[in-house]
Write a protein that holds these residues in place. Structure first.
Motif, PDB file in Angstrom:
ATOM      1  N   GLU A 107      -3.853  13.933  11.224  1.00 42.85           N
ATOM      2  CA  GLU A 107      -4.205  15.349  11.095  1.00 42.85           C
ATOM      3  C   GLU A 107      -5.314  15.492  10.071  1.00 42.85           C
ATOM      4  N   GLU A 108      -6.172  16.492  10.286  1.00 42.63           N
ATOM      5  CA  GLU A 108      -7.172  16.879   9.295  1.00 42.63           C
ATOM      6  C   GLU A 108      -6.571  18.013   8.459  1.00 42.63           C
ATOM      7  N   GLY A 130      10.079   5.077  10.135  1.00 40.97           N
ATOM      8  CA  GLY A 130      10.636   6.301   9.590  1.00 40.97           C
ATOM      9  C   GLY A 130       9.536   7.303   9.323  1.00 40.97           C
ATOM     10  N   GLU A 131       9.909   8.541   9.144  1.00 39.53           N
ATOM     11  CA  GLU A 131       8.922   9.580   8.873  1.00 39.53           C
ATOM     12  C   GLU A 131       8.263   9.285   7.535  1.00 39.53           C
ATOM     13  N   ARG A 132       7.027   8.914   7.603  1.00 37.58           N
ATOM     14  CA  ARG A 132       6.303   8.501   6.401  1.00 37.58           C
ATOM     15  C   ARG A 132       4.876   8.975   6.540  1.00 37.58           C
ATOM     16  N   SER A 133       4.442   9.752   5.528  1.00 32.59           N
ATOM     17  CA  SER A 133       3.101  10.332   5.567  1.00 32.59           C
ATOM     18  C   SER A 133       2.281   9.846   4.393  1.00 32.59           C
ATOM     19  N   ILE A 134       0.992   9.647   4.666  1.00 30.35           N
ATOM     20  CA  ILE A 134       0.047   9.216   3.630  1.00 30.35           C
ATOM     21  C   ILE A 134      -1.196  10.072   3.758  1.00 30.35           C
ATOM     22  N   TYR A 135      -1.695  10.555   2.603  1.00 27.04           N
ATOM     23  CA  TYR A 135      -2.920  11.340   2.560  1.00 27.04           C
ATOM     24  C   TYR A 135      -4.042  10.441   2.063  1.00 27.04           C
ATOM     25  N   ILE A 136      -5.162  10.487   2.761  1.00 25.86           N
ATOM     26  CA  ILE A 136      -6.330   9.670   2.404  1.00 25.86           C
ATOM     27  C   ILE A 136      -7.521  10.599   2.271  1.00 25.86           C
ATOM     28  N   SER A 137      -8.208  10.498   1.119  1.00 24.50           N
ATOM     29  CA  SER A 137      -9.368  11.341   0.844  1.00 24.50           C
ATOM     30  C   SER A 137     -10.607  10.461   0.725  1.00 24.50           C
ATOM     31  N   PHE A 138     -11.700  10.893   1.375  1.00 21.77           N
ATOM     32  CA  PHE A 138     -12.946  10.124   1.398  1.00 21.77           C
ATOM     33  C   PHE A 138     -14.031  10.847   0.611  1.00 21.77           C
ATOM     34  N   ILE A 147     -19.606  10.760   6.310  1.00 18.94           N
ATOM     35  CA  ILE A 147     -19.858   9.640   7.234  1.00 18.94           C
ATOM     36  C   ILE A 147     -18.602   8.789   7.387  1.00 18.94           C
ATOM     37  N   GLU A 148     -18.026   8.380   6.244  1.00 15.72           N
ATOM     38  CA  GLU A 148     -16.808   7.580   6.317  1.00 15.72           C
ATOM     39  C   GLU A 148     -15.666   8.393   6.899  1.00 15.72           C
ATOM     40  N   TYR A 149     -15.634   9.652   6.583  1.00 14.69           N
ATOM     41  CA  TYR A 149     -14.572  10.530   7.079  1.00 14.69           C
ATOM     42  C   TYR A 149     -14.579  10.577   8.610  1.00 14.69           C
ATOM     43  N   ASN A 150     -15.737  10.713   9.185  1.00 16.10           N
ATOM     44  CA  ASN A 150     -15.839  10.782  10.654  1.00 16.10           C
ATOM     45  C   ASN A 150     -15.464   9.452  11.304  1.00 16.10           C
ATOM     46  N   ILE A 168     -11.643   9.185  11.241  1.00 13.22           N
ATOM     47  CA  ILE A 168     -10.985  10.076  12.208  1.00 13.22           C
ATOM     48  C   ILE A 168     -10.935   9.416  13.588  1.00 13.22           C
ATOM     49  N   LYS A 169     -12.067   8.875  13.999  1.00 11.77           N
ATOM     50  CA  LYS A 169     -12.142   8.248  15.319  1.00 11.77           C
ATOM     51  C   LYS A 169     -11.228   7.037  15.413  1.00 11.77           C
ATOM     52  N   LYS A 170     -11.244   6.187  14.387  1.00 11.56           N
ATOM     53  CA  LYS A 170     -10.429   4.975  14.403  1.00 11.56           C
ATOM     54  C   LYS A 170      -8.948   5.305  14.321  1.00 11.56           C
ATOM     55  N   ALA A 171      -8.590   6.285  13.482  1.00  9.50           N
ATOM     56  CA  ALA A 171      -7.178   6.640  13.316  1.00  9.50           C
ATOM     57  C   ALA A 171      -6.607   7.282  14.571  1.00  9.50           C
ATOM     58  N   LYS A 172      -7.404   8.094  15.267  1.00  9.82           N
ATOM     59  CA  LYS A 172      -6.922   8.709  16.500  1.00  9.82           C
ATOM     60  C   LYS A 172      -6.661   7.655  17.569  1.00  9.82           C
ATOM     61  N   LYS A 173      -7.485   6.635  17.597  1.00 10.60           N
ATOM     62  CA  LYS A 173      -7.263   5.571  18.569  1.00 10.60           C
ATOM     63  C   LYS A 173      -6.011   4.770  18.231  1.00 10.60           C
ATOM     64  N   ALA A 174      -5.776   4.547  16.919  1.00  9.33           N
ATOM     65  CA  ALA A 174      -4.607   3.769  16.496  1.00  9.33           C
ATOM     66  C   ALA A 174      -3.305   4.524  16.738  1.00  9.33           C
TER      67      ALA A 174
END
Length: 1545
Positions: A274-275, A293-301, A305-308, A311-317
């Motif tokens: 999610e964004e 298990g339900e486990r969330s991690i927040y990543i800030s860039f 450029i790196e953010y985009n 997003i693409k790589k994470a959606k594919k994963a």
């Protein structure tokens, strides 16, 4: 050739290692693309996609998905690989106790090997480095465990890799040296000493390689990952942002505290991304994992450029996991754990690995073994082919969701009865195993539709297949190719009523009459494949539903078939003399009866409406049915080559044939309307017939669609070229070995689409200049002609191959050739060529140039007696890439191999790849020299040369291969006056010896179709032969140099032949399949046995092969043996005869050229001793008797002089006709005699035009002139001259049965100013009737004949007349009438009529009468015009004397004006006075002193200065030069008109 692009790592699920682009062109006579892919009949059932063979049916479900939907597991494999290596490293450390316990003893390897034949050594490489290795002496009984102890690694850590293929683990009880020796023996090394010596060789690692642990340098696994430094926070509250290295790879997120630390793994599969908006963090993502298990991690860039990217790589994963996974060719012993997280997996491909069941010592909690496969609860298709399985995996029987199971290409000997638990299974692939029986429980599998049992060990048809009629879904296919079945039990046939498709090829079937009599029970059989069996007589009339029959390569003599449903029949390579199909096959589409003994073609073939392809080649057919080319309205491909046809049916209707092959027959002529009726024809092959001419083409070029025309080895003459050039779409044209002496440029320039041209072995003296301007011409071959010069190919945009060897080239610019785009240039055999090195400076592009010698270390055979006494052979070769851009054939040509007087020859054919061929050329000479020192016998060192080369091509040989043939000639060891010959070959290259004019094959053709023994060896070595006849779907050859990934089915062990040469041996031919596939040994020998030059012989064979349709690489090497004085004398006599024939032919051609030039446009004219060229310049002065003659145009020094870039033939023809008419008319007009001389045939010279009298104006004089003109234009043909054949109109309005209308010159009455000539004659006659004085400078213009102007100034003693020669422009053609008259066309006999039959005399008289009438009417109109002009002039003088033409004299500044009659009187008086003062000239008063002809009136001043006075003196020095205005004022002249001023004394 043999191997093309041999890729060992194909994804084919059948375990056949097929390679893309491999051997696709060589369909081996026996196999063709009719067996490929979706065209195969054995598509496997309605539930699967149609058009899949049983070999590829394992991909049925897996191919239903797109490659993009395949699960990418490369990162998981990389992690698994690292984990395994780490585990083995830890085990090694524990075993060593932290110390290096490896022993480093120095051992004398040579002494160790000599001690016992069971001794040897293996080379073991470190798993972490390819460069570090160590030799370990051992015996054939030394186990893996003992060697591992010496190395200091766990007992199961030794791995082996063969041929660069799969790496597998050796068991502790395996014996590495025994495995290595067995491998070398399988390659062909039979000498135990040589086997021992191979162990220490460094190059052996490319064949057999041992590893101490699993190698980590393997490049099988690669990562696709994204890494960045980012700020992380676990959860939204109570956690701080920390900076970490984050790596996302596949479906996992790796978080590193630092680079050296162990990462934290977060599984993203089935998760979400999610964004989110977080205070203070502009670019933030929320990743959620659900597996752990339900486990969330927040990543800030830090930036967008790196953010985009993330997003693409994470959606594919985190997206939905694909339902297909492909882990083939990954060296896997067990599966990565990541695969099991995908519960929705439906298709799993595990082909070509080394998967195992869980070992006893392994922890039961580890997953990934074959035992864990039932974890996939939704799996529908499982492929375990080519995993080396010995036992059927029991765990697979628990996977009840499977609908397709592939366990092919393993080593299974039995199938467990538990397989019946797979109740949903529809397709079961068990081919290429070692099965000999099936469990009875298979009959309980109600949904089973396809079971493939090909290439096993069955000796009978399993009874369970016959009982399958109890199943709800009946088995409809019996696929048991490549077994050992010899009989069909009659009691089984009654239980096979459900069978529709039967594949029993490559068995041992005989099909006795007792068996075929029970075939009536096979009512539903539609497809029957019984190729490569032992059937003699085949009677299957009982099978009424049969649609497809293939019984090739049996020994069938008679064939009887039911044709009710028959659509495709293939019965080639048998001994069939008669074929009976009843009833007539109305639905027949394709039929192949080639390579049989048929003498007649079934008459019903012409009635098969749906017939598309018919192959009757290589039979003994002498004639075709009359309706063969009328009723088969869909026939597109017809092959009738290599028969005994003498003619084709003349009746051609509804013909849609696109390919017609008629090569090697006895045809002397073709049907007259072949090209008219067969207007869809695109490829026509007529090579090797007796044709002299071709049928007339269609007059409408849009119907001339021919693109490929092969006419090699006929008897075509020059007139056939015109018809060939009527096909503007021609791309390939072969005219080699004919009787052509000239190709006209004007005809050949029509072939604008031409890409390949072969005119070798003709008698051409020049090539058409238009070839240098052809934008699409790529290949030009003109060897063995009489060429002396070449067109300028410097600017040829597409020409790549230029062969002009063995000609008489002299004036050749090497600079132009070398700077052209030609890549392969052959100008050998032209001894008169001089190469100036200055022309070659600045050339940047490298080219393959053959300038002097293609004979190795010897030269031409022009003088056989000069051959060195110790060199008893001459060699030459020829090679071509054909239609492909890459030349993959290499030739070894060493007539003097060593100082011992031996010779070494060879050919290497790499198919579609040239790597192995190039390496062999470099390696073989060195290897032969080394092996001669090791092996005493000739057979021995040639054999081990091949085997050593297989090893020394290293990694290249793991991927690709080549067929090879080596020939070695040396002095006989026991008889020094004789020679011994030894030949070694692998693959399909062949060597043929000519002895007493007959061929002897010295090689063995290692191909599937020619060697049944080799086929059985391939099957016994667990190999398969696919439907198209390829081993493992890759190559037709069973033995090759290289291609080691196909071991043990393909090996390098050569066939060896040795013999002693005798004086009866004449020649050796070495060639690849580019030649032998299209020519028999007998034909090849017959074609070149009498050609002394081996290079010319090789090129002759190459041209014939290409004429027969060979389009691939061709390599031919010819060795002429001169082992006796008789053979040397024979070759010398043949050479002498050839040289004399060439000289006679050249002389004859020169004579024909001279005769032709006499009728050509004259280059100079001679009048009164003055030779004048076309420009009007005086060349030389002769003191001869006045006469008018024409000299022929001399041959130019450079035929290819510069011309207009795009000359128009209409303009050239107009100009030529105008000049010819001008010369003839002037010659006729100025060669008139007196009336008395016309009536008498006097031998005295005729009078000049200056002796004309008043009788010229009479009608009789005019009639006499007309008769002369008639005689000139219509000469009476001599008795020996054949009459011109007019055109004949036939039924087809487009037919041209006679081409004479193209060559016939029209009857041109004039394109010359006849009015001016007639007016000149009138003035001369009138002047002579009044006075004998001369006429001064009277100029004439056709429309202003009454205007005269005399130059002011002193009178010049000369006379001139201007004649306008008119070449109409396009505007004038629309305004002026055409003066050319043709003969009226009338119907005569066709072109093929007997020339001896004389035409009726009445017809010729009619023609002459018509022509006379036309010419007389024309001259009557001219006379009428003359009368009207004279009447108008007289009336003008009477009405207004001031407007009369005046003659002005300017000699005394006084203008004299008077009537023109008075002027003429004065002129004649003055001339008489001058003649009385002058001495009498010996040639009479009419002698012409000078004549000048010019094309431009502006040059008159210069030309008149050259005319001398009769007395030899010039004009008075005080006289001023004459000024004149040649064209009167007001006269308009067309631009195309030219003036000819004839000045005379």
């Amino acid at each position: 050739m043999s191997m093309k692009s041999y890729s060992g790592w194909s994804d084919n699920t059948n375990g056949t290692n097929s390679a893309a682009g491999s051997h696709s062109y060589l369909h081996n006579d026996t196999y063709s693309n009719k067996y490929h892919g979706s065209n195969a009949w054995w598509s496997v059932g309605e539930f699967l996609k149609p058009g899949l063979t049983h070999q590829s049916v394992g991909l049925t479900l897996s191919n239903s998905s797109n490659d993009d939907e395949t699960w990418d597991l490369s990162d998981s494999l990389a992690d698994l690989y690292m984990e395994v290596s780490k585990r083995e490293h830890e085990a090694t450390e524990r075993l060593r106790g932290g110390k290096d316990r490896r022993e480093h003893r120095k051992v004398d390897i040579q002494a160790w090997l000599e001690k016992d034949t069971s001794h040897g050594c293996i080379r073991v490489f470190n798993s972490d480095s390819e460069e570090n290795s160590r030799l370990f002496p051992c015996t054939v009984s030394t186990t893996t465990q003992k060697i591992c102890m010496q190395i200091g690694i766990p007992s199961n850590s030794l791995h082996i890799q063969q041929n660069g293929d799969i790496i597998r683990r050796l068991e502790p009880f395996d014996c590495p040296l025994a495995i290595q020796n067995e491998y070398l023996s399988s390659l062909g090394l039979t000498d135990i000493k040589r086997v021992q010596e191979e162990g220490p060789d460094d190059d052996l690692c490319y064949l057999v390689k041992f590893y101490a642990g699993k190698p980590i340098s393997d490049s099988t696994y690669s990562r696709s990952q994204l890494s960045s430094y980012a700020y992380l926070r676990k959860g939204k509250l109570l956690h701080q942002w920390v900076r970490r290295l984050c790596v996302i790879t596949g479906t996992r997120l790796l978080i590193y505290r630092d680079r050296s630390a162990k990462p934290t793994v977060v599984q993203l599969a089935k998760g979400s991304v999610e964004e989110v908006q977080v205070k203070g963090q502009e670019y933030c993502l929320k990743l959620t994992s659900t597996i752990q298990g339900e486990r969330s991690i927040y990543i800030s860039f830090m930036n967008a450029i790196e953010y985009n990217k993330w997003i693409k790589k994470a959606k594919k994963a985190t997206s939905k996991l694909p339902t297909k996974a492909d882990l083939s060719n990954c060296h896997l012993e067990f599966l990565p754990e990541t695969v099991f997280i995908n519960d929705d997996l439906e298709i799993l491909i595990l082909r070509h690995n080394v998967l195992r069941e869980r070992p006893i010592e392994e922890d039961i909690y580890t997953i990934g073994w074959l035992d864990d496969l039932p974890r996939f609860t939704h799996l529908r298709s499982l492929n375990l082919a080519d995993n080396g399985l010995v036992n059927f995996p029991q765990a697979v029987c628990q996977m009840r969701t499977l609908t397709e199971l592939n366990v092919a290409s393993n080593k299974l000997e039995e199938v467990p009865s538990q397989i019946s638990e797979l109740t949903n299974l529809q397709a079961l692939h068990l081919h290429n195993n070692r099965l000999s029986s099936l469990p009875e429980e298979i009959a309980q599998m109600k949904k089973l539709v396809v079971i493939v049992l090909a290439f096993n060990r069955f000796t009978f048809i399993p009874s369970v297949l016959c009982q399958s009629h109890h199943a709800s879904y009946k088995l409809d296919s019996l696929i048991m190719a490549g077994n050992q079945i010899s009989r069909l039990p009659t009691d089984y046939l009654d239980h096979m009523t459900h069978i529709k498709k039967i594949d029993l090829r490559m068995n041992k079937l005989q099909l006795l009459p007792t068996e075929t009599a029970r075939f009536q029970s096979l009512d539903h059989v539609t497809h029957l494949d019984i190729r490569d069996n032992e059937i003699v007589d085949l009677d299957i009339r009982a099978i009424r539903a049969l649609e497809y029959l293939n019984c090739e390569r049996n020994m069938i003599r008679s064939l009887q078939i039911n044709g009710s449903s028959l659509k495709n029949i293939f019965v080639s390579h048998n001994k069939i003399e008669t074929i009976s199909i009843n009833p007539k096959p109305e639905w027949l589409v394709s039929m192949d009866v080639s390579h049989n003994l048929l003498k007649e073609v079934p008459s019903w073939l012409g009635d098969c409406f749906f017939l598309v392809r018919l192959d009757l080649s290589h039979n003994k057919i002498t004639r075709l049915p009359d309706r063969m080319l009328t009723d088969a309205r869909k026939l597109k491909i017809l092959r009738l080559n290599h028969n005994q046809l003498t003619q084709l049916p003349n009746d051609i209707k509804h013909c849609l044939i696109e390919e017609l092959h008629l090569e090697r027959n006895l045809l002397t002529q073709l049907p007259p309307e072949l090209f008219i009726r067969a207007n869809k024809l695109r490829c026509l092959n007529l090579t090797g017939n007796c044709l002299v001419d071709l049928p007339a083409p269609n007059r409408n070029d849009t119907y001339n669609k021919l693109q490929e025309l092969y006419l090699t080895s006929n008897r075509l003459v020059n007139k056939a070229i015109f018809k060939v050039c009527c096909f503007p779409r021609l791309r390939v044209l072969h005219l080699a070995k004919n009787c052509i002496t000239e190709i006209k440029d004007s005809e050949f320039q029509k072939l604008e689409q031409l890409q390949e041209l072969n005119v070798s072995f003709n008698s051409l003296r020049f090539l058409p200049e238009c070839l240098s301007r052809h934008t699409k011409l790529q290949v030009l071959r003109a060897n063995a002609n009489l060429l002396q010069e070449l067109p300028n190919f410097r600017n040829s945009s597409s020409l790549k191959v230029l062969e002009v060897g063995t000609n008489r080239l002299e004036n050749v610019s090497m600079g132009n050739l070398m700077t052209s785009k030609v890549n392969l240039l052959d100008i050998s055999g032209n001894p008169n060529i001089f190469v100036n090195t200055d022309e070659l400076q600045g050339i940047k592009n490298a080219k393959r140039v053959c300038m002097i010698d293609m004979r190795g270390q010897n030269r031409s055979l022009n003088n056989v007696s000069s051959v060195e006494a110790e060199l008893s052979w001459q060699s030459g070769f020829s090679q071509t890439s054909g239609m492909r851009n890459k030349l993959s054939v290499a030739m070894l040509n060493k007539s003097k191999f060593s100082n011992a007087g031996d010779a070494l020859f060879g050919i290497f054919d790499g198919g579609r790849n040239d790597e192995v061929a190039k390496l062999m050329i470099e390696l073989v000479p060195t290897i032969v020299a080394e092996e001669k020192q090791k092996m005493p016998t000739q057979e021995g060192f040639l054999k081990y040369t091949m085997l050593s080369a297989h090893k020394k091509i290293k990694s290249v040989g793991q991927r690709v291969g080549a067929a090879a043939a080596l020939v070695h000639i040396q002095k006989h060891p026991d008889h020094q006056d004789q020679y011994s010959l030894c030949v070694a070959n692998v693959g399909d290259t062949e060597v043929v010896l000519c002895r007493q004019n007959g061929p002897i094959s010295l090689t063995r053709q290692f191909t599937v179709s020619h060697d049944k023994e080799e086929c059985q060896r391939v099957i016994n070595s667990d190999g398969i032969i696919t439907e198209d006849g390829r081993i493992s779907g890759v190559t037709f050859n069973t033995r090759l140099i290289g291609c080691s990934y196909l071991f043990p089915q393909v090996i390098p062990s050569p066939h060896i032949t040795s013999m002693t040469l005798t004086s009866e041996d004449q020649m050796i031919i070495i060639a690849n399949q580019g030649l032998w596939r299209y020519m028999s040994h007998e034909e090849a020998v017959r074609e070149v046995i009498d050609i002394p030059d081996p290079v010319i012989a090789a090129k002759r064979l190459q041209d014939l092969a290409q004429g027969y349709g060979s389009r691939e690489n061709i390599g031919i090497l010819v060795i002429k043996l001169l082992l006796s004085d008789a053979e040397r004398f024979r070759m010398t006599e043949i050479l002498r005869t050839q040289m004399e024939s060439q000289k006679q032919l050249l002389n004859k051609l020169r004579e024909q050229t001279n005769v032709t030039q006499l009728h050509a446009i004259p280059a100079v004219a001679e009048l009164g001793g003055i030779v004048i060229d076309k420009a009007g310049r005086v060349k030389k002065h002769r003191g001869e008797r006045p006469s008018l003659s024409v000299k022929p145009t001399p041959a130019p020094n450079n035929r290819y002089r510069k011309k207009d870039a795009n000359p128009k033939w209409e303009t050239v023809l107009q100009k030529r006709l105008a000049e010819e008419v001008k010369d003839k008319e002037m010659q006729e007009m100025f060669k008139v005699t007196e009336e008395d001389d016309i009536q008498e045939e006097s031998e005295e010279p005729r009078s000049n035009w200056s002796t004309l009298t008043k009788k010229r104006e009479t009608a009789s004089e005019s009639a006499a002139m007309n008769q002369k003109q008639m005689a000139m234009r219509n000469p009476i043909p001599s008795a020996n001259t054949s009459a011109v054949k007019p055109m004949v109109r036939t039924e087809s309005t487009d037919t041209i049965t006679s081409l004479d209308e193209f060559y016939r010159q029209p009857i041109v009455t004039a394109n010359i100013d006849r009015d001016a000539i007639l007016f000149h004659q009138m003035q001369m006659a009138r002047a002579q009737s009044i006075s004998s004085s001369s006429l001064d400078s009277t100029q004439s213009d056709p429309m202003y004949a009454s205007v005269r102007e005399v130059y002011r100034g002193p009178r010049a003693p000369s006379r001139s007349i201007e004649v306008l020669v008119h070449t109409p422009t396009s505007d004038e053609q629309r305004l002026q009438p055409v003066r050319a008259h043709r003969r009226p066309e009338r119907a005569v006999a066709p072109l093929q009529a007997d020339p001896k039959v004389e035409k009726p005399q009445a017809d010729e008289d009619d023609i002459d009468a018509i022509e006379c009438e036309i010419i007389e009417s024309f001259h009557a109109s001219i006379e009428d015009l003359y009368a009207r002009v004279m009447k108008k002039k007289q009336s003008t003088m009477e009405k207004d004397p001031s407007k009369v033409n005046l003659v002005k004299f300017d000699s005394s500044d006084n203008t004299v004006v008077g009537d023109y009659e008075e002027v003429y009187v004065q002129q004649q008086q003055q001339q008489q006075q001058q003649q009385q003062q002058q001495p009498h000239h010996p040639h009479g008063p009419g002698y012409q002193e000078a004549v000048t002809v010019i094309d431009d009136l502006t040059d008159l001043d210069d030309t008149t200065d050259t005319v001398e006075d009769v007395n030899g003196g010039g004009r008075d020095q005080g006289q001023e030069e004459r000024k004149h205005s040649p064209t009167p004022a007001g006269v308009t002249r067309f631009p195309s008109q030219q003036s000819v001023i004839i000045t005379y004394l």
